[in-house]
Design a protein around this motif. Structure first.
Motif, mmCIF file in Angstrom:
data_model
loop_
_atom_site.group_PDB
_atom_site.id
_atom_site.type_symbol
_atom_site.label_atom_id
_atom_site.label_comp_id
_atom_site.label_asym_id
_atom_site.label_seq_id
_atom_site.Cartn_x
_atom_site.Cartn_y
_atom_site.Cartn_z
ATOM 1 N N UNK A 27 46.961 45.853 41.912
ATOM 2 C CA UNK A 27 45.962 45.635 42.961
ATOM 3 C C UNK A 27 45.977 44.208 43.470
ATOM 4 N N UNK A 28 46.105 43.244 42.536
ATOM 5 C CA UNK A 28 46.130 41.828 42.939
ATOM 6 C C UNK A 28 47.368 41.545 43.798
ATOM 7 N N UNK A 29 48.504 42.105 43.356
ATOM 8 C CA UNK A 29 49.737 41.921 44.135
ATOM 9 C C UNK A 29 49.582 42.550 45.515
ATOM 10 N N UNK A 30 48.984 43.732 45.537
ATOM 11 C CA UNK A 30 48.808 44.436 46.809
ATOM 12 C C UNK A 30 47.897 43.633 47.733
ATOM 13 N N UNK A 109 39.652 42.080 48.427
ATOM 14 C CA UNK A 109 40.506 43.028 47.715
ATOM 15 C C UNK A 109 40.771 42.529 46.290
ATOM 16 N N UNK A 110 41.097 41.232 46.155
ATOM 17 C CA UNK A 110 41.395 40.695 44.833
ATOM 18 C C UNK A 110 40.142 40.700 43.959
ATOM 19 N N UNK A 111 39.007 40.330 44.550
ATOM 20 C CA UNK A 111 37.757 40.319 43.786
ATOM 21 C C UNK A 111 37.429 41.720 43.283
ATOM 22 N N UNK A 237 53.726 50.578 46.963
ATOM 23 C CA UNK A 237 54.610 51.156 47.972
ATOM 24 C C UNK A 237 53.822 51.464 49.235
ATOM 25 N N UNK A 238 52.619 52.019 49.067
ATOM 26 C CA UNK A 238 51.805 52.375 50.233
ATOM 27 C C UNK A 238 51.435 51.130 51.022
ATOM 28 N N UNK A 239 50.993 50.081 50.293
ATOM 29 C CA UNK A 239 50.574 48.861 50.982
ATOM 30 C C UNK A 239 51.765 48.197 51.661
ATOM 31 N N UNK A 240 52.902 48.148 50.942
ATOM 32 C CA UNK A 240 54.091 47.515 51.523
ATOM 33 C C UNK A 240 54.555 48.306 52.740
ATOM 34 N N UNK A 241 54.529 49.627 52.647
ATOM 35 C CA UNK A 241 54.954 50.471 53.751
ATOM 36 C C UNK A 241 54.072 50.291 54.979
ATOM 37 N N UNK A 242 52.753 50.213 54.748
ATOM 38 C CA UNK A 242 51.811 50.063 55.853
ATOM 39 C C UNK A 242 51.955 48.707 56.524
ATOM 40 N N UNK A 243 52.291 47.686 55.696
ATOM 41 C CA UNK A 243 52.263 46.311 56.208
ATOM 42 C C UNK A 243 53.518 45.952 56.979
ATOM 43 N N UNK A 244 54.600 46.720 56.757
ATOM 44 C CA UNK A 244 55.853 46.357 57.443
ATOM 45 C C UNK A 244 55.726 46.624 58.941
ATOM 46 N N UNK B 103 35.145 32.416 39.548
ATOM 47 C CA UNK B 103 36.558 32.057 39.482
ATOM 48 C C UNK B 103 37.378 33.335 39.437
ATOM 49 N N UNK B 104 38.645 33.248 39.071
ATOM 50 C CA UNK B 104 39.452 34.461 39.059
ATOM 51 C C UNK B 104 40.750 34.272 38.318
ATOM 52 N N UNK B 105 41.520 35.352 38.215
ATOM 53 C CA UNK B 105 42.784 35.272 37.483
ATOM 54 C C UNK B 105 43.876 34.608 38.321
ATOM 55 N N UNK B 106 43.933 34.931 39.611
ATOM 56 C CA UNK B 106 44.987 34.325 40.437
ATOM 57 C C UNK B 106 44.685 32.852 40.713
#
Lengths: 244, 223
Positions: A27-30, A109-111, A237-244, B103-106
């Motif tokens: 999720x964080x990567x996405x 999203x990250x939070x 994959x879904x996020x990468x596909x949508x973002x391209x 704060x956060x992990x990243x």
């Protein structure tokens, strides 16, 4: 502590922490991969729904936990709204809308992903996970002792605060600063005695460092991990596909 | 002031993590050596970590009305030395992210750099430099300047990540520092006063315990 309460009492408590942490990582990567604020907001919504509907964390609690970081986001976005130059002075930043929506989307999203993990997994499980990942023992010992002492010290703080209030310790600003100083100093002394006691107790039992506890057993750990891996790959994959 | 989860762009999050990681490793190595020499410090540092966490959750009476929190970084650096504070600060920041969503992990690397590396080093350095002016003055200067340095570093991190479209990093730094100065400058002063009060209360009531800490290798404490 709201998060701690939710982490022990939710439906997904017994899902392997590896699985939840792995999916959160995806999720964080996405969140970083998401090309547009809309995708990022959908990610945020997905993780919030997973926490509320999946793990059964009360929605109101989720919001209360998220309030503080949202305040930081609002305050920081404020500074992106304006642009300042020595010649022209203050004026509206030209592309403020795009920058702020991108930033807000990614942060939300990250939070949301972080909240999903911490609201469904108690901290000792995460420490156990770090131990399996070969985190240095010195750090893990700090975490184990700190987590156990947190609640002892919080109780001491509450009792001291109540005693100080009963004696008008917070009647004025000056007085309350003095009370806080006394509280912290007293607490530090308690810390010292507690630590000495713990050290003696460990030494009496032949403790030579390395505090190990039985970690909770997760019956379906293997299944959980495979599912999380699959879900994480699909999400990316879904996020990468949508973002391209 | 913690940078929230996901706030920094990917390269910045990665860069600050790479900047903090070696210091953290050095701190852990130093910590291990210290624990081998003085095993009784294992529990002390663990409990001190919990203390720092609880202290950072206390509300300070702030002049602007907003509730603010002490960083406790100055006190820790004075008591245990700046390098030992790095692993302690790491655990405190991790706990704040995992237990308070603060704060956060990243952004852990960036936050560790400002609160676990820059803040304690400045606090300790200033304390040593101003030591000749008397214990209270030195403690006040160390704690408040350590707090200010932390806040300046965080503003710089934000400015580097989000430079002003017209004015660049410098203008962005002025903006971020200006917005957070409202709460941070009074907070630095209050934290300095609070740390002086803690040290004074400790000296009055608990001279025995203090004698065993590095801070107390001072003329007053020996007298």
């Amino acid at each position: 502590m709201l998060i701690d309460t939710a982490a022990y009492g939710n439906r997904w408590r017994w899902i392997a922490p590896e699985a939840k942490a792995g999916f959160t990582l995806a999720g964080l990567l996405a969140a970083f991969l998401a090309g547009s604020p809309v995708i990022a907001l959908m990610l945020a919504l997905l993780f919030a729904l997973l926490a509320v509907l999946g793990a059964g964390v009360p929605g109101r609690l989720w919001l209360r936990v998220a309030l503080l970081p949202l305040g930081f986001l609002a305050l920081s976005s404020l500074s992106l709204l304006f642009s300042v130059t020595p010649e022209a002075g203050w004026h509206w930043a030209p592309d403020a809308g795009a920058r702020i929506s991108e930033l807000a989307g990614r942060s939300l999203a990250a939070l949301s992903a972080l909240l999903f993990l911490v609201l469904s997994t108690p901290l000792p499980d995460l420490v156990g996970l770090l131990r399996r990942l070969r985190c240095p023992d010195a750090l893990l010992d700090l975490m184990v002792v700190a987590y156990r002492m947190l609640f002892v010290l919080t109780a001491a703080v509450r009792a001291t605060c109540k005693a100080q209030e009963a004696r008008l310790g917070h009647a004025s600003r000056r007085q309350s600063l003095k009370s806080l100083g006394l509280l912290a100093a007293n607490l530090l002394v308690q810390v010292w005695h507690q630590a000495l006691g713990l050290h003696l107790a460990a030494a009496a039992r032949n403790g030579e460092g390395g505090l190990r506890f039985l970690s909770a057993g997760f019956v379906h750990a293997r299944r959980d991990c495979w599912l999380a891996l699959l879900a994480g790959i699909c999400l990316l994959a879904a996020v990468a596909g949508e973002s391209v | 002031m913690h940078i929230m989860e996901g706030f920094l762009p990917f390269q910045h999050a990665l860069g600050w993590t790479a900047a903090s990681a070696p210091v953290l490793v050095w701190g852990i190595v130093k910590l291990k050596r210290r624990l081998a020499e003085q095993p009784e410090q294992r529990m002390l540092l663990g409990v001190a970590t919990a203390f720092a966490f609880v202290l950072s959750a206390l509300k300070l009476p702030s002049l602007t009305g907003s509730s603010s929190h002490p960083t406790g970084v100055g006190l820790g650096a004075l008591l245990f030395g700046p390098l030992t504070m790095v692993p302690v600060a790491f655990v405190v920041l991790l706990f704040q992210a995992l237990l308070l969503a603060h704060g956060g992990l990243t952004t852990l690397g960036a936050n560790l750099f400002s609160m676990g590396v820059v803040g304690p080093c400045v606090a300790y350095g200033v304390f040593r430099l101003t030591r000749g002016l008397g214990l209270s003055t030195a403690v006040f200067c160390g704690a408040s300047l350590g707090n200010l340095a932390t806040y300046g570093m965080t503003s710089l991190q934000l400015a580097l990540a989000f430079p002003d479209p017209a004015g660049g990093v410098g203008a962005a730094l002025a903006k971020f520092a200006g917005i957070f100065a409202l709460t941070q400058i009074p907070l630095a002063i209050v934290e300095g006063l609070l740390t002086v009060m803690i040290v004074n209360a400790l000296r009055r009531f608990n001279a025995d315990e203090l004698r065993r800490l590095p801070l107390l290798h001072t003329p007053e404490a020996k007298a």
